[in-house]
Design a protein around this motif. Structure first.
Motif, PDB file in Angstrom:
ATOM      1  N   PRO A   1       0.817  -1.225   0.000  1.00 35.87           N
ATOM      2  CA  PRO A   1       0.000   0.000   0.000  1.00 35.87           C
ATOM      3  C   PRO A   1       0.846   1.269   0.000  1.00 35.87           C
ATOM      4  CG  PRO A   1      -0.791  -1.528   1.656  1.00 35.87           C
ATOM      5  CD  PRO A   1       0.497  -2.076   1.129  1.00 35.87           C
ATOM      6  N   ALA A   2       1.954   1.255   0.703  1.00 38.71           N
ATOM      7  CA  ALA A   2       2.815   2.433   0.756  1.00 38.71           C
ATOM      8  C   ALA A   2       3.437   2.711  -0.609  1.00 38.71           C
ATOM      9  CB  ALA A   2       3.909   2.242   1.804  1.00 38.71           C
ATOM     10  N   ILE A   3       3.865   1.687  -1.290  1.00 40.50           N
ATOM     11  CA  ILE A   3       4.476   1.856  -2.611  1.00 40.50           C
ATOM     12  C   ILE A   3       3.438   2.361  -3.617  1.00 40.50           C
ATOM     13  CG2 ILE A   3       5.492   0.608  -4.567  1.00 40.50           C
ATOM     14  CD1 ILE A   3       6.834  -1.224  -2.399  1.00 40.50           C
ATOM     15  N   VAL A   4       2.262   1.748  -3.615  1.00 40.18           N
ATOM     16  CA  VAL A   4       1.202   2.162  -4.535  1.00 40.18           C
ATOM     17  C   VAL A   4       0.788   3.597  -4.253  1.00 40.18           C
ATOM     18  CG1 VAL A   4      -1.208   1.748  -5.202  1.00 40.18           C
ATOM     19  CG2 VAL A   4       0.387  -0.170  -4.965  1.00 40.18           C
ATOM     20  N   ASP A   5       0.561   3.924  -2.985  1.00 39.28           N
ATOM     21  CA  ASP A   5       0.158   5.272  -2.617  1.00 39.28           C
ATOM     22  C   ASP A   5       1.234   6.288  -3.003  1.00 39.28           C
ATOM     23  OD1 ASP A   5      -1.688   7.124  -1.388  1.00 39.28           O
ATOM     24  OD2 ASP A   5      -0.226   7.287   0.238  1.00 39.28           O
ATOM     25  N   GLY A   6       2.489   5.926  -2.789  1.00 39.02           N
ATOM     26  CA  GLY A   6       3.590   6.818  -3.136  1.00 39.02           C
ATOM     27  C   GLY A   6       3.658   7.095  -4.622  1.00 39.02           C
ATOM     28  N   LYS A   7       3.467   6.064  -5.433  1.00 41.66           N
ATOM     29  CA  LYS A   7       3.495   6.244  -6.886  1.00 41.66           C
ATOM     30  C   LYS A   7       2.339   7.126  -7.346  1.00 41.66           C
ATOM     31  CE  LYS A   7       6.024   2.265  -8.511  1.00 41.66           C
ATOM     32  NZ  LYS A   7       6.026   1.132  -9.429  1.00 41.66           N
ATOM     33  N   VAL A   8       1.159   6.881  -6.799  1.00 35.64           N
ATOM     34  CA  VAL A   8      -0.001   7.694  -7.166  1.00 35.64           C
ATOM     35  C   VAL A   8       0.236   9.145  -6.772  1.00 35.64           C
ATOM     36  CG1 VAL A   8      -2.438   8.136  -6.632  1.00 35.64           C
ATOM     37  CG2 VAL A   8      -1.648   5.803  -7.093  1.00 35.64           C
ATOM     38  N   TYR A   9       0.753   9.370  -5.577  1.00 32.93           N
ATOM     39  CA  TYR A   9       0.989  10.733  -5.105  1.00 32.93           C
ATOM     40  C   TYR A   9       2.005  11.454  -5.989  1.00 32.93           C
ATOM     41  CZ  TYR A   9       2.271  14.722  -2.338  1.00 32.93           C
ATOM     42  OH  TYR A   9       2.521  15.999  -1.946  1.00 32.93           O
ATOM     43  N   LEU A  10       3.099  10.772  -6.299  1.00 35.10           N
ATOM     44  CA  LEU A  10       4.136  11.404  -7.120  1.00 35.10           C
ATOM     45  C   LEU A  10       3.621  11.727  -8.521  1.00 35.10           C
ATOM     46  CD1 LEU A  10       7.349   9.490  -6.056  1.00 35.10           C
ATOM     47  CD2 LEU A  10       6.820  11.896  -5.659  1.00 35.10           C
ATOM     48  N   ARG A  11       2.786  10.863  -9.069  1.00 33.18           N
ATOM     49  CA  ARG A  11       2.240  11.131 -10.400  1.00 33.18           C
ATOM     50  C   ARG A  11       1.279  12.314 -10.389  1.00 33.18           C
ATOM     51  NH1 ARG A  11       0.928   5.162 -11.921  1.00 33.18           N
ATOM     52  NH2 ARG A  11       3.014   4.461 -12.399  1.00 33.18           N
ATOM     53  N   THR A  12       0.493  12.444  -9.330  1.00 34.53           N
ATOM     54  CA  THR A  12      -0.533  13.488  -9.309  1.00 34.53           C
ATOM     55  C   THR A  12      -0.040  14.805  -8.733  1.00 34.53           C
ATOM     56  OG1 THR A  12      -1.368  12.715  -7.172  1.00 34.53           O
ATOM     57  CG2 THR A  12      -2.412  11.831  -9.162  1.00 34.53           C
TER      58      THR A  12
END
Length: 160
Positions: free
Chosen positions: A62-73
């Motif tokens: 979850p941390a990796i997925v959330d981090g990727k989404v945050y960085l993209r947006t």
């Protein structure tokens, strides 16, 4: 001033992760997900990996997925990272510390750090051994990793 807030947030996140790890260990691993953690308390788990290793995926994904989404947006604005990136860095650093201390130093999954003779690390290893003396999910002690009860430091100091 922003960099001071960001560094402070990273350090605070790192320190708070010890409580999160303690809570997850006591109430999740020794609770409803004991079936995954149980083999970690056995001397022979039949191979290099344990079912307990699934917790890495449970907590990191979850941390990796959330981090990727945050960085993209959101990314980085005006060359200064948002404080949430620094909080994530603190959590990530705790994950690295957990891996190095728990898997490498305490359980010696590799040959690194085997001969470390530091009072702090000896106290951590002693507290973790006390945790593992309980083979069942009940009656456990020392659920933390980096902050262990003072009595283990006192015992270690008395041996020196």
């Amino acid at each position: 001033m922003t960099w001071l807030i960001n560094i402070g947030a990273m350090i605070l996140a790192f320190l708070l992760m010890e409580f999160v790890a303690w809570f997850a260990h006591k109430f999740v691993m020794h609770g409803g997900l004991w079936t995954l953690h149980q083999d970690h308390h056995k001397k022979d788990h039949g191979g290099v990996f344990e079912r307990n290793d699934a917790f890495f995926l449970i907590f990191a994904t979850p941390a990796i997925v959330d981090g990727k989404v945050y960085l993209r947006t959101r990314g980085v604005r005006n060359g200064i990272a948002d404080v949430r990136i620094w909080i994530a860095a603190g959590i990530t650093l705790y994950g690295l510390a957990y891996f190095l201390v728990h898997d490498i130093f305490i359980h010696q999954r590799t040959k690194w750090l085997r001969n470390t003779d530091n009072w702090y690390f000896r106290a951590i290893r002693r507290a973790h051994k006390m945790h593992h003396k309980h083979l069942g999910k009940e009656d456990g002690e020392c659920f933390g990793m980096l902050f262990v009860p003072l009595k283990y430091f006192k015992k270690t100091a008395a041996e020196a």
